[in-house]
Design an enzyme around this catalytic site. Structure first.
Site, mmCIF file in Angstrom:
data_model
loop_
_atom_site.group_PDB
_atom_site.id
_atom_site.type_symbol
_atom_site.label_atom_id
_atom_site.label_comp_id
_atom_site.label_asym_id
_atom_site.label_seq_id
_atom_site.Cartn_x
_atom_site.Cartn_y
_atom_site.Cartn_z
ATOM 1 N N ARG A 1 -36.511 -34.848 25.620
ATOM 2 C CA ARG A 1 -37.744 -34.295 26.174
ATOM 3 C C ARG A 1 -39.027 -34.910 25.598
ATOM 4 N NH1 ARG A 1 -37.611 -27.902 27.015
ATOM 5 N NH2 ARG A 1 -37.981 -27.897 24.763
ATOM 6 N N ASP A 2 -38.933 -36.044 24.920
ATOM 7 C CA ASP A 2 -40.150 -36.757 24.518
ATOM 8 C C ASP A 2 -39.845 -38.223 24.224
ATOM 9 O OD1 ASP A 2 -42.868 -37.025 24.099
ATOM 10 O OD2 ASP A 2 -42.775 -36.470 21.980
#
Length: 271
Positions: free
Chosen positions: A32-33
């Site tokens: 997620r990043d």
């Protein structure tokens, strides 16, 4: 970088990144990043994925209502920008596509100033969403009131990527276009990427042992830092209805596209 990565080196870096991502997804973990500043490259060609501050174990099936306040803006998938309450590993694969493009250009691929500008840049690179290319996009919270012009005839993500990267082979453009599919259901899995034809073609991925080496002086180097956005933090969300995509004029988004230079799809390196 004083000189770009060779195609063989880009292939090796992508394979290492996707191999690590495949392991995470097999264990139901979303990073997620993903972005280049969260990838560590040793002085012997070994890439490692770092910064799991936004990672989450999601189980199978994933939860129905995950926060959209994830992924640094320049690497954020369009469904997140449009407020989807449900997502999965596809958002990490979109980020891989952004990283792929960045390795080719040596610049972040989509440098939006805010959420609206980011979505504009995505549509400019990948094409306008239609009921055929992304059947469910109108049901997303921030997409219900989008006012989009008719998509140009024959437009598709592959042709637009091909025009943007004329020296990329057909297989390479196909891989990049699939990673940057507007419809998350059409993006490949990490395992699909590892088996893609792009990595089987010449030049083959370079062995890590053959990567250019440099002294391990990371603690003493003075690097020129550039201003890049950070991942979303708590309390930085956009209130429901706060993104006014309907006021954006996208009618001229492809102006001048037909004048872009097109190449033959390959390049020669003289040695």
């Amino acid at each position: 970088m004083p000189s770009p990565f060779l195609t063989s080196e880009i292939k090796t870096l992508l394979l290492q990144l996707t191999s690590g991502l495949s392991y995470l997804h097999a264990h139901h973990i979303l990073h997620r990043d993903l972005k280049t500043s969260n990838l560590l490259l040793s002085n012997r060609g070994l890439l490692k994925i770092a910064d799991f501050g936004m990672a989450r174990y999601v189980g199978d099936p994933p939860p129905q209502n995950l926060t959209t306040l994830v992924v640094t803006l320049w690497y954020r998938a369009p469904e997140l920008l449009l407020g989807t309450p449900k997502y999965g590993r596809e958002i990490d694969l979109w980020s891989v596509g952004c990283i792929f493009g960045e390795l080719l250009t040596r610049e972040p691929l989509l440098q939006g100033r805010n959420e609206v500008d980011q979505l504009t840049q995505i549509f400019s690179l990948c094409g306008l969403p239609t009921d055929e290319s992304w059947p469910s996009f109108r049901r997303l919270p921030h997409a219900r009131h989008l006012r989009l012009p008719p998509a140009p005839k024959g437009q598709n993500t592959f042709s637009l990527i091909r025009a943007k990267f004329p020296l990329l082979t057909t297989a390479g453009a196909s891989l990049l276009a699939s990673l940057l599919s507007l419809d998350p259901a059409k993006r490949p899995t990490a395992e699909d990427v590892l088996q893609h034809e792009f990595f089987k073609q010449d030049p083959k991925p370079k062995s890590e042992a053959m990567f250019p080496t440099f002294p391990s002086k990371a603690g003493q180097e003075k690097r020129r830092r550039r201003e890049t956005p950070n991942a979303p933090g708590r309390g930085q969300g956009v209130a429901e209805g706060g993104l006014d995509f309907g006021s954006v004029d996208w009618s001229g988004i492809f102006a001048g596209r037909d004048k872009e230079e097109r190449g033959g799809g390959f390049s020669l390196r003289m040695v």
